[in-house]
Scaffold this motif. Structure first.
Motif, PDB file in Angstrom:
ATOM      1  N   ILE A 133      26.910  -4.011   4.228  1.00 30.59           N
ATOM      2  CA  ILE A 133      25.489  -3.831   4.498  1.00 30.59           C
ATOM      3  C   ILE A 133      24.694  -4.528   3.409  1.00 30.59           C
ATOM      4  O   ILE A 133      24.925  -4.300   2.219  1.00 30.59           O
ATOM      5  CB  ILE A 133      25.132  -2.339   4.559  1.00 30.59           C
ATOM      6  CG1 ILE A 133      25.923  -1.649   5.666  1.00 30.59           C
ATOM      7  CG2 ILE A 133      23.629  -2.145   4.769  1.00 30.59           C
ATOM      8  CD1 ILE A 133      25.707  -0.148   5.720  1.00 30.59           C
ATOM      9  N   GLN A 135      20.970  -5.115   1.903  1.00 28.51           N
ATOM     10  CA  GLN A 135      19.610  -4.617   1.915  1.00 28.51           C
ATOM     11  C   GLN A 135      18.666  -5.711   1.415  1.00 28.51           C
ATOM     12  O   GLN A 135      18.826  -6.232   0.320  1.00 28.51           O
ATOM     13  CB  GLN A 135      19.473  -3.370   1.035  1.00 28.51           C
ATOM     14  CG  GLN A 135      18.075  -2.789   1.019  1.00 28.51           C
ATOM     15  CD  GLN A 135      17.969  -1.570   0.114  1.00 28.51           C
ATOM     16  OE1 GLN A 135      18.921  -1.229  -0.569  1.00 28.51           O
ATOM     17  NE2 GLN A 135      16.805  -0.935   0.109  1.00 28.51           N
ATOM     18  N   GLU A 136      17.699  -6.033   2.221  1.00 32.87           N
ATOM     19  CA  GLU A 136      16.746  -7.075   1.867  1.00 32.87           C
ATOM     20  C   GLU A 136      15.503  -6.444   1.247  1.00 32.87           C
ATOM     21  O   GLU A 136      15.074  -5.362   1.635  1.00 32.87           O
ATOM     22  CB  GLU A 136      16.353  -7.873   3.111  1.00 32.87           C
ATOM     23  CG  GLU A 136      17.517  -8.609   3.767  1.00 32.87           C
ATOM     24  CD  GLU A 136      17.067  -9.395   4.991  1.00 32.87           C
ATOM     25  OE1 GLU A 136      15.859  -9.306   5.320  1.00 32.87           O
ATOM     26  OE2 GLU A 136      17.907 -10.077   5.593  1.00 32.87           O
ATOM     27  N   ARG A 137      14.944  -7.157   0.266  1.00 30.33           N
ATOM     28  CA  ARG A 137      13.705  -6.727  -0.359  1.00 30.33           C
ATOM     29  C   ARG A 137      12.525  -7.318   0.398  1.00 30.33           C
ATOM     30  O   ARG A 137      12.464  -8.532   0.599  1.00 30.33           O
ATOM     31  CB  ARG A 137      13.665  -7.174  -1.825  1.00 30.33           C
ATOM     32  CG  ARG A 137      14.806  -6.622  -2.660  1.00 30.33           C
ATOM     33  CD  ARG A 137      14.679  -5.116  -2.835  1.00 30.33           C
ATOM     34  NE  ARG A 137      15.757  -4.574  -3.661  1.00 30.33           N
ATOM     35  CZ  ARG A 137      15.894  -3.310  -3.969  1.00 30.33           C
ATOM     36  NH1 ARG A 137      15.027  -2.432  -3.496  1.00 30.33           N
ATOM     37  NH2 ARG A 137      16.891  -2.896  -4.721  1.00 30.33           N
ATOM     38  N   THR A 146      11.161  -5.191  12.667  1.00 30.28           N
ATOM     39  CA  THR A 146      11.964  -4.446  11.695  1.00 30.28           C
ATOM     40  C   THR A 146      12.302  -3.055  12.217  1.00 30.28           C
ATOM     41  O   THR A 146      13.417  -2.563  12.041  1.00 30.28           O
ATOM     42  CB  THR A 146      11.213  -4.345  10.365  1.00 30.28           C
ATOM     43  OG1 THR A 146      10.902  -5.657   9.884  1.00 30.28           O
ATOM     44  CG2 THR A 146      12.060  -3.632   9.310  1.00 30.28           C
ATOM     45  N   PHE A 150      15.909  -1.562  12.818  1.00 30.23           N
ATOM     46  CA  PHE A 150      16.384  -0.306  12.223  1.00 30.23           C
ATOM     47  C   PHE A 150      16.956   0.618  13.294  1.00 30.23           C
ATOM     48  O   PHE A 150      18.017   1.222  13.108  1.00 30.23           O
ATOM     49  CB  PHE A 150      15.231   0.404  11.504  1.00 30.23           C
ATOM     50  CG  PHE A 150      15.574   1.783  11.043  1.00 30.23           C
ATOM     51  CD1 PHE A 150      16.330   1.985   9.895  1.00 30.23           C
ATOM     52  CD2 PHE A 150      15.170   2.903  11.773  1.00 30.23           C
ATOM     53  CE1 PHE A 150      16.657   3.260   9.477  1.00 30.23           C
ATOM     54  CE2 PHE A 150      15.507   4.174  11.369  1.00 30.23           C
ATOM     55  CZ  PHE A 150      16.248   4.357  10.210  1.00 30.23           C
ATOM     56  N   ASP A 153      20.295  -0.723  14.284  1.00 29.89           N
ATOM     57  CA  ASP A 153      21.313  -0.482  13.256  1.00 29.89           C
ATOM     58  C   ASP A 153      21.678   0.996  13.178  1.00 29.89           C
ATOM     59  O   ASP A 153      22.841   1.352  12.954  1.00 29.89           O
ATOM     60  CB  ASP A 153      20.802  -0.958  11.897  1.00 29.89           C
ATOM     61  CG  ASP A 153      20.637  -2.475  11.841  1.00 29.89           C
ATOM     62  OD1 ASP A 153      21.239  -3.165  12.684  1.00 29.89           O
ATOM     63  OD2 ASP A 153      19.905  -2.959  10.952  1.00 29.89           O
TER      64      ASP A 153
END
Length: 371
Positions: A133, A135-137, A146, A150, A153
């Protein structure tokens, strides 16, 4: 050192030069080729992106369900033993079988938690696929894309966990967790009921009535532990403190109630220098030349206020540092206590210190319902 020498030093063969074996910097560690768990072991994790073998997964599912059922059984046994055992042999507060109670209750609760933890561990290790996984900032505000990602996912993760497609695991997990959630509520039963109006009177009142019925002024104070009646001359030195009880409490109170009545009636007797004593209004005759009596039960949470500092004449409760002024009606000068220690009226009869009535206010913590 030249670059050539550096390369030579960095690529030394294992065992070369008689030194310890090494490896070339930057190469994978040989430990990666070794695994602590056999691949066919029930607790071995599934590989990254690897599809689960359904036959192995079914076997793991049955093992996990067994652990959950064991956790459920242990939790139910904990509650049943607690309720059943507390109803016999004097209840949960008996001394003779306290050790047996601790062993059974502690063992059953530990078994429940261990079985639940083992089941969850095997579930995670054998029935969840391991996917990387990232995680993008980004900005905190999420756009529709998004949110949709989510949701996708989340549903995918729920599917990978097996929670949605393996109802046996879901049901047995909920079954195992239900008694654990109820256990704290059952334990609240051991706290007992609120005292209500039972703290509005102590054995001092009954003892005074019996003494006055015999033509006496009041009941004599006896030293806790020796039951010796206390004369004024025995307690004439300023700065002293002693714990006292009403005379005859052990003879006239049923054996199973002696400890309770002692705990309510326990009193501290303090000899304060008379020139420093400031009796409260209406209590001018409640002391004997500076000898004053207060309840030993702290008005914060009921700990024994058993420490006395002679130079400041402060009574200290060691539990939460509530401090009371013995020279000024035991008013609170520091700490969390909300009201003064109740004062016991005193007098002298035939040279002995006697109490002329019960406490005029309930003893004990202020948060209790005092009627």
């Amino acid at each position: 050192m030249s670059d050539e020498n550096k390369d030579t030093a960095g690529s030394k063969e294992p065992g070369e030069g008689g030194g310890a074996q090494g490896r070339v910097i930057g190469t994978p560690s040989p430990a990666r080729d070794r695994t602590l768990l056999a691949q066919d072991d029930i607790s071995a994790p599934a590989g990254v992106g690897e599809e689960l073998d359904e036959a192995s997964a079914k076997r793991a599912e049955r093992v996990v369900a067994t652990f959950f059922l064991l956790a459920f059984a242990a939790s139910v046994a904990f509650i049943a033993y607690y309720i059943g055992w507390s109803g016999r042999n004097g209840g949960m507060h008996g001394v003779a079988r306290t050790r047996e109670s601790n062993y059974w209750l502690g063992g059953l609760m530990a078994l429940s938690f261990l079985a639940l933890a083992a089941g969850v561990t095997i579930w995670v290790r054998r029935l969840m696929t391991s996917k990387p996984i990232v995680q993008e900032r980004h900005n905190l505000q999420a756009d529709e894309e998004t949110r949709a990602a989510f949701t996708r996912d989340f549903l995918e993760g729920a599917s990978d966990s097996g929670l949605t497609k393996r109802p046996l695991l879901r049901r047995t997990l909920l079954l195992a967790a239900a008694p654990l959630g109820l256990a704290p509520l059952v334990l609240l039963r051991d706290l007992g009921p609120l005292p209500e109006k039972r703290l509005r009177s102590t054995y001092w009142g009954d003892a005074v009535k019996k003494a006055q019925a015999q033509g006496k002024k009041g009941v004599r104070l006896v030293v806790d532990g020796t039951n010796k009646p206390l004369r004024v001359s025995d307690f004439s030195s300023p700065g002293g403190m002693i714990t006292v009880l009403p005379e005859g409490i052990e003879e006239h109170v049923p054996e199973d109630q002696v400890l309770t009545q002692n705990a309510k009636a326990v009193t501290i007797l303090i000899n304060v220098p008379e020139n420093e004593f400031k009796p409260a209004k209406g209590r001018e005759n409640w002391h004997i030349n500076g000898i004053v009596a207060y309840s030993k039960v702290c008005t914060h949470v009921g700990c024994p206020a058993a420490l006395y500092e002679q130079t400041t004449h402060h009574i200290l409760c060691p539990c939460h540092q509530s401090t009371f002024d013995a020279t000024d009606a035991a008013k609170v000068v520091f700490g969390p206590a909300a009201r003064p220690l109740p004062q016991l009226p005193l007098a002298v009869e035939d040279g002995y210190i006697v109490a002329t009535s019960d406490y005029h206010e309930p003893i004990g913590p202020s948060f209790w319902e005092r009627g």
